[in-house]
Design a protein around this motif. Structure first.
Motif, PDB file in Angstrom:
ATOM      1  N   TYR A 100      61.403 -69.733 -27.030  1.00 45.46           N
ATOM      2  CA  TYR A 100      61.662 -70.597 -25.885  1.00 45.46           C
ATOM      3  C   TYR A 100      62.319 -71.896 -26.344  1.00 45.46           C
ATOM      4  CZ  TYR A 100      58.635 -67.139 -23.766  1.00 45.46           C
ATOM      5  OH  TYR A 100      58.111 -65.953 -23.349  1.00 45.46           O
ATOM      6  N   GLN A 120      53.629 -63.898 -23.820  1.00 46.64           N
ATOM      7  CA  GLN A 120      53.261 -64.080 -25.227  1.00 46.64           C
ATOM      8  C   GLN A 120      52.194 -63.068 -25.637  1.00 46.64           C
ATOM      9  OE1 GLN A 120      53.430 -68.730 -26.065  1.00 46.64           O
ATOM     10  NE2 GLN A 120      52.112 -68.247 -24.362  1.00 46.64           N
ATOM     11  N   LEU A 178      56.156 -77.264 -21.209  1.00 48.30           N
ATOM     12  CA  LEU A 178      56.009 -75.892 -21.717  1.00 48.30           C
ATOM     13  C   LEU A 178      54.668 -75.738 -22.435  1.00 48.30           C
ATOM     14  CD1 LEU A 178      59.604 -75.090 -23.092  1.00 48.30           C
ATOM     15  CD2 LEU A 178      58.681 -74.644 -20.846  1.00 48.30           C
ATOM     16  N   SER A 207      54.651 -68.430 -30.141  1.00 50.12           N
ATOM     17  CA  SER A 207      56.068 -68.412 -29.763  1.00 50.12           C
ATOM     18  C   SER A 207      56.828 -69.406 -30.629  1.00 50.12           C
ATOM     19  CB  SER A 207      56.235 -68.833 -28.300  1.00 50.12           C
ATOM     20  OG  SER A 207      55.695 -67.854 -27.451  1.00 50.12           O
ATOM     21  N   ILE A 256      52.603 -72.347 -23.267  1.00 50.23           N
ATOM     22  CA  ILE A 256      53.445 -71.855 -24.360  1.00 50.23           C
ATOM     23  C   ILE A 256      52.801 -72.355 -25.661  1.00 50.23           C
ATOM     24  CG2 ILE A 256      55.739 -71.865 -25.426  1.00 50.23           C
ATOM     25  CD1 ILE A 256      55.908 -70.633 -22.667  1.00 50.23           C
ATOM     26  N   ILE A 271      58.723 -70.760 -16.429  1.00 49.20           N
ATOM     27  CA  ILE A 271      57.731 -71.153 -17.448  1.00 49.20           C
ATOM     28  C   ILE A 271      56.419 -70.349 -17.390  1.00 49.20           C
ATOM     29  CG2 ILE A 271      56.420 -73.100 -18.371  1.00 49.20           C
ATOM     30  CD1 ILE A 271      58.562 -74.944 -17.062  1.00 49.20           C
ATOM     31  N   TRP A 307      57.036 -67.015 -18.741  1.00 51.52           N
ATOM     32  CA  TRP A 307      57.221 -67.036 -20.203  1.00 51.52           C
ATOM     33  C   TRP A 307      55.870 -67.060 -20.903  1.00 51.52           C
ATOM     34  CZ3 TRP A 307      61.154 -71.675 -20.993  1.00 51.52           C
ATOM     35  CH2 TRP A 307      62.327 -71.395 -20.281  1.00 51.52           C
ATOM     36  N   ALA A 308      54.972 -67.913 -20.383  1.00 54.50           N
ATOM     37  CA  ALA A 308      53.656 -68.038 -21.024  1.00 54.50           C
ATOM     38  C   ALA A 308      52.939 -66.688 -21.008  1.00 54.50           C
ATOM     39  CB  ALA A 308      52.831 -69.114 -20.316  1.00 54.50           C
ATOM     40  N   LEU A 318      59.126 -72.407 -30.399  1.00 55.30           N
ATOM     41  CA  LEU A 318      59.477 -73.411 -29.389  1.00 55.30           C
ATOM     42  C   LEU A 318      60.249 -74.538 -30.071  1.00 55.30           C
ATOM     43  CD1 LEU A 318      59.195 -74.782 -26.574  1.00 55.30           C
ATOM     44  CD2 LEU A 318      57.012 -75.708 -27.364  1.00 55.30           C
ATOM     45  N   THR A 358      58.646 -64.057 -29.127  1.00 48.99           N
ATOM     46  CA  THR A 358      59.022 -64.778 -27.904  1.00 48.99           C
ATOM     47  C   THR A 358      59.566 -66.146 -28.336  1.00 48.99           C
ATOM     48  OG1 THR A 358      56.654 -65.338 -27.714  1.00 48.99           O
ATOM     49  CG2 THR A 358      57.473 -63.632 -26.255  1.00 48.99           C
TER      50      THR A 358
END
Ligand code: AMP
Ligand code: TRP
Length: 340
Positions: free
Chosen positions: A45, A36, A73, A83, A78, A29, A32-33, A85, A43
């Protein structure tokens, strides 16, 4: 045949079964953040609820777990404005592409999947067909968006390799280059966060003792207690990182510190050379509390308004569907399925 070029695109997924652990945070996680708004075209997720039900999930727990993971998230940075999501089951194209891939993947490939073997243990006969087919659905998740890069923890490497095999086999069999050959992105000091009581096992949601793991919702006292009770060897921290070789538990705590502080394990060892655990563990606990407490607080705030989480996921699903539908339609065409 001309080479197709694919825009650099990130996809990754996380199961909403059980709570989130520090392993999920550092191995997935947090990374992933950080991806961005950078060099990536998009991106994406995904809370992979259809993967979760490959083993039994109580329906109410699944609903709550999906919202909690989404809250985790969001609380970790996120950003739905940057992104896509969403939760997997709201985009039916995942399952449809997975069926096509079930007809591309070979039984021999599936039989090599170590995660299935580990999860099934001696009881393979009693597992669901879904658990066995799981990596094919994962390939569909990724390839449905023509994702070129997949940031995951070390444990998912083999599944991303299978995704590459499926893409290559599909492209070969149908004489096309429609699907990209996706790269796993497994980097940083915490791609395999280990169990705090046994440095040879991965930290996981499902381990039997809660002392083995840090949950993202643990309060400050619990985090401190778990780190102070973490298993270590008696030797102090060495002068050089290489000297940690063979000390699994010590290496794990140094890696966790490095990942939380955004520095390298070498820098951690340089800072704490010669320190005993009585000094290092409280420092690690303080750092973890400093980084995780605000996230836990934000998760609680978000969880107070489940309707808002559902709204965000539905909006993300709409964006995801817009990307996925043309890829599935083209796949059906390539395969020769008649469309009216
Ligand atoms: P899961 O909870 O199994 O759906 O995993 C979601 C993501 O977290 C995947 O990218 C995993 O590789 C990653 N992950 C889970 N556990 C760990 C761990 N102990 N260390 C590093 N990454 C992990
Ligand atoms: N199999 C992954 C895990 O257990 C979750 C997952 C499902 C995933 N689909 C994915 C990860 C696609 C990356 C890309 O952690």
């Amino acid at each position: 045949m001309t080479e197709t070029t694919f825009a650099p695109r990130i996809f990754s997924g996380i199961k909403p079964s059980g709570g989130l652990t520090l392993g999920n945070y550092l191995g997935a996680i947090k990374r992933w953040a950080g991806m961005q708004g950078g060099e990536w075209d998009t991106t994406i997720y995904c809370v992979v609820d259809l993967h979760a039900i490959t083993v039994w999930q109580d329906p109410e727990d699944l609903r709550n777990g999906t919202r909690e993971v989404a809250a985790g998230l969001l609380a970790s940075g996120i950003d739905p404005a940057q992104s896509v999501l969403f939760n997997q089951s709201q985009v039916h194209e995942h399952v449809e592409l997975a069926w096509i891939f079930n007809c591309v993947a070979r039984l021999g490939w599936m039989n090599r999947m170590t995660q299935f073997k580990e999860k099934a243990g001696k009881n393979a006969e009693k597992q669901s067909l879904g658990l066995y087919a799981y990596p094919s659905l994962m390939a569909a998740d990724i390839l449905l968006y023509h994702a070129t890069h997949v940031p995951v923890g070390e444990d998912q490497k083999q599944h991303v390799e299978l995704t590459r095999d499926i893409a290559a086999r599909f492209n070969h069999d149908y004489g096309t280059d429609f699907f990209p050959i996706t790269e796993p992105v497994i980097d940083g000091p915490a791609t395999r966060v280990m169990n705090l009581r046994d440095g040879t096992k991965k930290m996981s949601k499902s381990g039997e003792s809660d002392m083995e793991r840090i949950n993202m919702t643990d309060d400050a006292d619990t985090i401190s207690r778990k780190f102070k009770k973490a298993r270590t060897d008696p030797a102090p921290l060495p002068d050089a990182f290489e000297e940690l070789e063979g000390r699994a538990e010590a290496t794990n705590l140094v890696d966790i510190y490095a990942a939380l502080a955004d520095i390298t394990p070498e820098e951690v060892v340089a800072e704490y050379a010669g320190a005993g655990w009585g000094q290092f563990k409280p420092a690690l606990a303080d750092l973890a509390v400093e980084k995780l407490s605000p996230i836990a607080g934000e998760m609680r705030r978000l969880m107070d308004d489940p309707a808002e989480i559902d709204r965000l996921l539905a909006h993300g699903a709409e964006q995801a569907r817009a990307l996925a539908a043309p890829v599935l339609a083209r796949t059906y065409e390539v395969v020769g399925l008649v469309r009216g």
